[in-house]
Design a protein around this motif. Structure first.
Motif, PDB file in Angstrom:
ATOM      1  N   ASP A 235      75.181 -41.380  82.125  1.00 60.42           N
ATOM      2  CA  ASP A 235      76.260 -42.324  82.382  1.00 60.42           C
ATOM      3  C   ASP A 235      76.969 -42.086  83.714  1.00 60.42           C
ATOM      4  O   ASP A 235      77.352 -43.040  84.390  1.00 60.42           O
ATOM      5  N   ASP A 236      77.139 -40.836  84.099  1.00 65.61           N
ATOM      6  CA  ASP A 236      77.855 -40.560  85.351  1.00 65.61           C
ATOM      7  C   ASP A 236      76.905 -40.373  86.541  1.00 65.61           C
ATOM      8  O   ASP A 236      77.325 -39.948  87.606  1.00 65.61           O
ATOM      9  N   TRP A 237      75.626 -40.699  86.353  1.00 64.37           N
ATOM     10  CA  TRP A 237      74.659 -40.623  87.455  1.00 64.37           C
ATOM     11  C   TRP A 237      74.737 -41.914  88.271  1.00 64.37           C
ATOM     12  O   TRP A 237      75.017 -42.982  87.727  1.00 64.37           O
ATOM     13  N   THR A 238      74.424 -41.824  89.531  1.00 60.61           N
ATOM     14  CA  THR A 238      74.327 -43.032  90.346  1.00 60.61           C
ATOM     15  C   THR A 238      73.068 -43.794  89.951  1.00 60.61           C
ATOM     16  O   THR A 238      72.131 -43.226  89.371  1.00 60.61           O
TER      17      THR A 238
ATOM     18  N   ASP B   4      70.152 -42.126  91.515  1.00 61.41           N
ATOM     19  CA  ASP B   4      69.710 -40.938  90.783  1.00 61.41           C
ATOM     20  C   ASP B   4      68.900 -41.326  89.546  1.00 61.41           C
ATOM     21  O   ASP B   4      67.873 -40.703  89.234  1.00 61.41           O
ATOM     22  N   GLN B   5      69.345 -42.348  88.837  1.00 65.13           N
ATOM     23  CA  GLN B   5      68.613 -42.801  87.648  1.00 65.13           C
ATOM     24  C   GLN B   5      67.225 -43.306  88.021  1.00 65.13           C
ATOM     25  O   GLN B   5      66.236 -42.976  87.350  1.00 65.13           O
TER      26      GLN B   5
END
Length: 146
Positions: free
Chosen positions: A119-122, A125-126
């Motif tokens: 959830d807090d990944w850009t 990044d995902q």
């Protein structure tokens, strides 16, 4: 082949993933995990269904175990056996409507768990993780081929 610190980190992370699966931490509870695995291994869009031999290979079990799991999924109305018009000796397994609904629910549950973990990944990044993990798993599959 080089085994460096990064490779060892990946190995340890994969062990942790396996432990989560063993603890059923990703289970949706919709069906027993063994049946969720069977549903995952059956190709929903394959026009001729999935044979017990293919099921065994995908699950990493022997044919008698795959046959037993397939029969359990048939008894639970998650799969049905069909007659193979090309080869009368075969009776491929096909997802029932109920099986397809359960498969969707199981996959949606896992996807929600993965989304929460990232959830807090850009978004970048995902995308990078998805690309690299897919590449890694594809390479493992390729290495397992005879």
């Amino acid at each position: 082949m080089t085994v460096n610190d990064e490779v060892r980190q990946v190995e340890r992370a994969m062990v942790r993933v396996r432990r989560r699966q063993t603890r059923r931490a990703l289970s949706s509870g919709a069906v027993p995990d063994r049946l969720a695995g069977v549903l995952d291994a059956v190709e929903p869009d394959h026009p001729h269904g999935t044979t017990v031999g293919t099921l065994a290979h995908r699950l990493g079990v022997d044919q008698p175990r795959a046959s037993k799991l397939g029969a359990e999924a048939v008894a639970a109305d998650l799969l049905t056996r069909s007659a193979d018009q090309r080869d009368g000796r075969r009776s491929p397994l096909i997802l029932t409507e109920e099986g397809l609904a359960v498969l969707r629910a199981v996959r949606d549950h896992r996807a929600a768990r993965f989304a929460a973990a990232m959830d807090d990944w850009t978004a970048d990044d995902q995308r990078t993780f998805a690309r690299l993990l897919t590449r890694f798993v594809d390479a493992l599959d390729e290495a397992d081929r005879p």
